[in-house]
Scaffold this motif. Sequence first.
Motif, PDB file in Angstrom:
ATOM      1  N   GLY A  49       0.820  -1.208   0.000  1.00 36.85           N
ATOM      2  CA  GLY A  49       0.000   0.000   0.000  1.00 36.85           C
ATOM      3  C   GLY A  49       0.851   1.253   0.000  1.00 36.85           C
ATOM      4  N   VAL A  50       0.304   2.333  -0.539  1.00 33.70           N
ATOM      5  CA  VAL A  50       0.980   3.628  -0.544  1.00 33.70           C
ATOM      6  C   VAL A  50       0.271   4.531   0.447  1.00 33.70           C
ATOM      7  N   ASP A  51       1.020   5.091   1.369  1.00 36.27           N
ATOM      8  CA  ASP A  51       0.441   5.958   2.392  1.00 36.27           C
ATOM      9  C   ASP A  51       0.126   7.318   1.767  1.00 36.27           C
ATOM     10  N   PRO A  52      -1.136   7.666   1.635  1.00 36.03           N
ATOM     11  CA  PRO A  52      -1.467   8.971   1.031  1.00 36.03           C
ATOM     12  C   PRO A  52      -0.834  10.139   1.772  1.00 36.03           C
ATOM     13  N   GLN A  53      -0.765  10.031   3.104  1.00 39.30           N
ATOM     14  CA  GLN A  53      -0.230  11.145   3.875  1.00 39.30           C
ATOM     15  C   GLN A  53       1.241  11.387   3.556  1.00 39.30           C
ATOM     16  N   ALA A  54       1.983  10.288   3.335  1.00 35.20           N
ATOM     17  CA  ALA A  54       3.400  10.441   2.983  1.00 35.20           C
ATOM     18  C   ALA A  54       3.547  11.173   1.655  1.00 35.20           C
ATOM     19  N   MET A  55       2.679  10.850   0.684  1.00 37.64           N
ATOM     20  CA  MET A  55       2.730  11.523  -0.611  1.00 37.64           C
ATOM     21  C   MET A  55       2.292  12.981  -0.490  1.00 37.64           C
ATOM     22  N   ILE A  56       1.293  13.226   0.351  1.00 38.88           N
ATOM     23  CA  ILE A  56       0.821  14.598   0.554  1.00 38.88           C
ATOM     24  C   ILE A  56       1.907  15.434   1.217  1.00 38.88           C
ATOM     25  N   ASP A  57       2.601  14.842   2.187  1.00 37.68           N
ATOM     26  CA  ASP A  57       3.685  15.561   2.863  1.00 37.68           C
ATOM     27  C   ASP A  57       4.804  15.903   1.881  1.00 37.68           C
ATOM     28  N   ALA A  58       5.049  14.995   0.935  1.00 39.95           N
ATOM     29  CA  ALA A  58       6.152  15.196  -0.008  1.00 39.95           C
ATOM     30  C   ALA A  58       5.784  16.142  -1.145  1.00 39.95           C
ATOM     31  N   TYR A  59       4.551  16.047  -1.656  1.00 42.73           N
ATOM     32  CA  TYR A  59       4.189  16.786  -2.864  1.00 42.73           C
ATOM     33  C   TYR A  59       3.015  17.740  -2.690  1.00 42.73           C
ATOM     34  N   GLY A  60       2.202  17.565  -1.663  1.00 45.95           N
ATOM     35  CA  GLY A  60       1.004  18.369  -1.504  1.00 45.95           C
ATOM     36  C   GLY A  60      -0.228  17.642  -2.005  1.00 45.95           C
ATOM     37  N   ALA A  61      -1.375  17.989  -1.448  1.00 45.62           N
ATOM     38  CA  ALA A  61      -2.618  17.300  -1.793  1.00 45.62           C
ATOM     39  C   ALA A  61      -3.006  17.522  -3.249  1.00 45.62           C
ATOM     40  N   PHE A  70      -5.707  12.154 -13.249  1.00 50.99           N
ATOM     41  CA  PHE A  70      -5.191  12.139 -14.620  1.00 50.99           C
ATOM     42  C   PHE A  70      -4.835  10.723 -15.055  1.00 50.99           C
ATOM     43  N   ALA A  71      -4.412   9.890 -14.117  1.00 50.63           N
ATOM     44  CA  ALA A  71      -3.950   8.549 -14.458  1.00 50.63           C
ATOM     45  C   ALA A  71      -5.075   7.633 -14.914  1.00 50.63           C
ATOM     46  N   SER A  72      -6.310   7.924 -14.457  1.00 53.41           N
ATOM     47  CA  SER A  72      -7.411   7.015 -14.794  1.00 53.41           C
ATOM     48  C   SER A  72      -8.744   7.691 -14.518  1.00 53.41           C
ATOM     49  N   GLY A  84       4.845   9.167 -11.986  1.00 51.98           N
ATOM     50  CA  GLY A  84       3.646   9.884 -12.394  1.00 51.98           C
ATOM     51  C   GLY A  84       3.307  11.017 -11.437  1.00 51.98           C
ATOM     52  N   VAL A  85       3.503  10.778 -10.150  1.00 47.01           N
ATOM     53  CA  VAL A  85       3.282  11.821  -9.145  1.00 47.01           C
ATOM     54  C   VAL A  85       4.274  12.954  -9.357  1.00 47.01           C
ATOM     55  N   GLU A  86       5.515  12.607  -9.628  1.00 41.08           N
ATOM     56  CA  GLU A  86       6.531  13.632  -9.882  1.00 41.08           C
ATOM     57  C   GLU A  86       6.181  14.442 -11.131  1.00 41.08           C
ATOM     58  N   GLY A  87       5.627  13.769 -12.141  1.00 41.54           N
ATOM     59  CA  GLY A  87       5.213  14.471 -13.355  1.00 41.54           C
ATOM     60  C   GLY A  87       4.086  15.451 -13.082  1.00 41.54           C
ATOM     61  N   ALA A  88       3.131  15.052 -12.229  1.00 44.51           N
ATOM     62  CA  ALA A  88       2.037  15.952 -11.849  1.00 44.51           C
ATOM     63  C   ALA A  88       2.577  17.167 -11.107  1.00 44.51           C
ATOM     64  N   SER A  89       3.566  16.930 -10.252  1.00 38.19           N
ATOM     65  CA  SER A  89       4.178  18.033  -9.515  1.00 38.19           C
ATOM     66  C   SER A  89       4.886  19.000 -10.456  1.00 38.19           C
ATOM     67  N   ARG A  90       5.589  18.462 -11.448  1.00 42.65           N
ATOM     68  CA  ARG A  90       6.276  19.323 -12.420  1.00 42.65           C
ATOM     69  C   ARG A  90       5.287  20.169 -13.206  1.00 42.65           C
ATOM     70  N   PHE A  91       4.146  19.584 -13.565  1.00 38.41           N
ATOM     71  CA  PHE A  91       3.157  20.342 -14.328  1.00 38.41           C
ATOM     72  C   PHE A  91       2.611  21.511 -13.510  1.00 38.41           C
ATOM     73  N   LEU A  92       2.283  21.271 -12.249  1.00 37.74           N
ATOM     74  CA  LEU A  92       1.761  22.361 -11.412  1.00 37.74           C
ATOM     75  C   LEU A  92       2.812  23.444 -11.201  1.00 37.74           C
ATOM     76  N   MET A 152      -3.392  20.752 -20.147  1.00 35.65           N
ATOM     77  CA  MET A 152      -1.977  20.577 -20.482  1.00 35.65           C
ATOM     78  C   MET A 152      -1.690  21.062 -21.897  1.00 35.65           C
ATOM     79  N   THR A 153      -2.593  20.763 -22.819  1.00 31.62           N
ATOM     80  CA  THR A 153      -2.436  21.241 -24.192  1.00 31.62           C
ATOM     81  C   THR A 153      -2.480  22.767 -24.237  1.00 31.62           C
ATOM     82  N   LEU A 154      -3.395  23.350 -23.478  1.00 27.48           N
ATOM     83  CA  LEU A 154      -3.495  24.809 -23.420  1.00 27.48           C
ATOM     84  C   LEU A 154      -2.224  25.421 -22.836  1.00 27.48           C
ATOM     85  N   MET A 155      -1.673  24.807 -21.791  1.00 21.10           N
ATOM     86  CA  MET A 155      -0.447  25.322 -21.187  1.00 21.10           C
ATOM     87  C   MET A 155       0.697  25.337 -22.194  1.00 21.10           C
ATOM     88  N   ASN A 156       0.777  24.342 -23.043  1.00 23.39           N
ATOM     89  CA  ASN A 156       1.820  24.321 -24.070  1.00 23.39           C
ATOM     90  C   ASN A 156       1.718  25.539 -24.979  1.00 23.39           C
TER      91      ASN A 156
END
Length: 282
Positions: A49-61, A70-72, A84-92, A152-156
């Motif tokens: 399992g992936v701890d959501p709180q750990a991901m939120i602490d690292a990247y934000g909600a 976006f993934a599904s 994929g999470v890192e990619g979402a962070s880069r986009f924001l 994402m297309t608009l941002m480009n």
Amino acid sequence: NGGKDWFNPADVIVERDAKAKIIGAKLARDGLPVEIGGTEKMSKSKNNGVDPQAMIDAYGADTCRLFMMFASPPDMSLEWSDSGVEGASRFLRRVWRLAHAHVSAGVAGTLDTASLSDEQKAVRRAIHLAIKQASVDVGQHHKFNTAIAQVMTLMNVLEKAATASEQDRALLQEGLETVALLLAPITPHISHELWQRLGKQGAIIDAQWPKVDESALVQDSLTLVVQVNGKLRGQIEVPAAASREEVEAAARGNENVLRFTEGLTIRKVIVVPGKLVNIVAN
């Protein structure tokens, strides 16, 4: 004993070669070798399992929400991916940087839609095309992943847009407001902050969903793909109101088409309105 013991990735030390390819793994607490399996469904028994709180602490909600939506589609399962999470962070961060640079340059003026250049019309068309398609994706189909793809297309487009004139800056203001509004249901926190930074009053959650300006979607000219015997050979630009005969003539006169049909007889010209021209020759 013929069974399997599952270990959480956080408890395993992964060994890689010079090219970062995984060559082995061992348990952190005792150094015993561990076999890395394939992708498995998350479950307590498999300890994956992936701890959501750990991901939120690292990247934000917002980043976590953006990745998962976006993934599904929400009614389907998704394959978890740290990259994929890192990619979402880069986009924001891209959205934030563009908005910050825009706001730092001062308050944008009012957009005069009647005096836009061809380049500015193309940018504004991208803005309202994103609104139109995202409205259908979210409002009718509840497909947030495709709505995010529209943003994402608009941002480009916005990142490449000119910022030299007041009209350019006013157009970018409209584009960034649109990005904030379209992302608001998905990434509410950063969208609210962007809304405030862009000089808007009130909370973004109370703002009206953007409306499509149909006049912005009207194209003066179209770029069509030209094929010879089904193979891409070039592009032509024709007036949006051009007749079939005018489109065919432009395609026949294309430099690449002339080169690839030299010595051949053109048997048929297939015109798909607004998309392509296929020249059949032998």
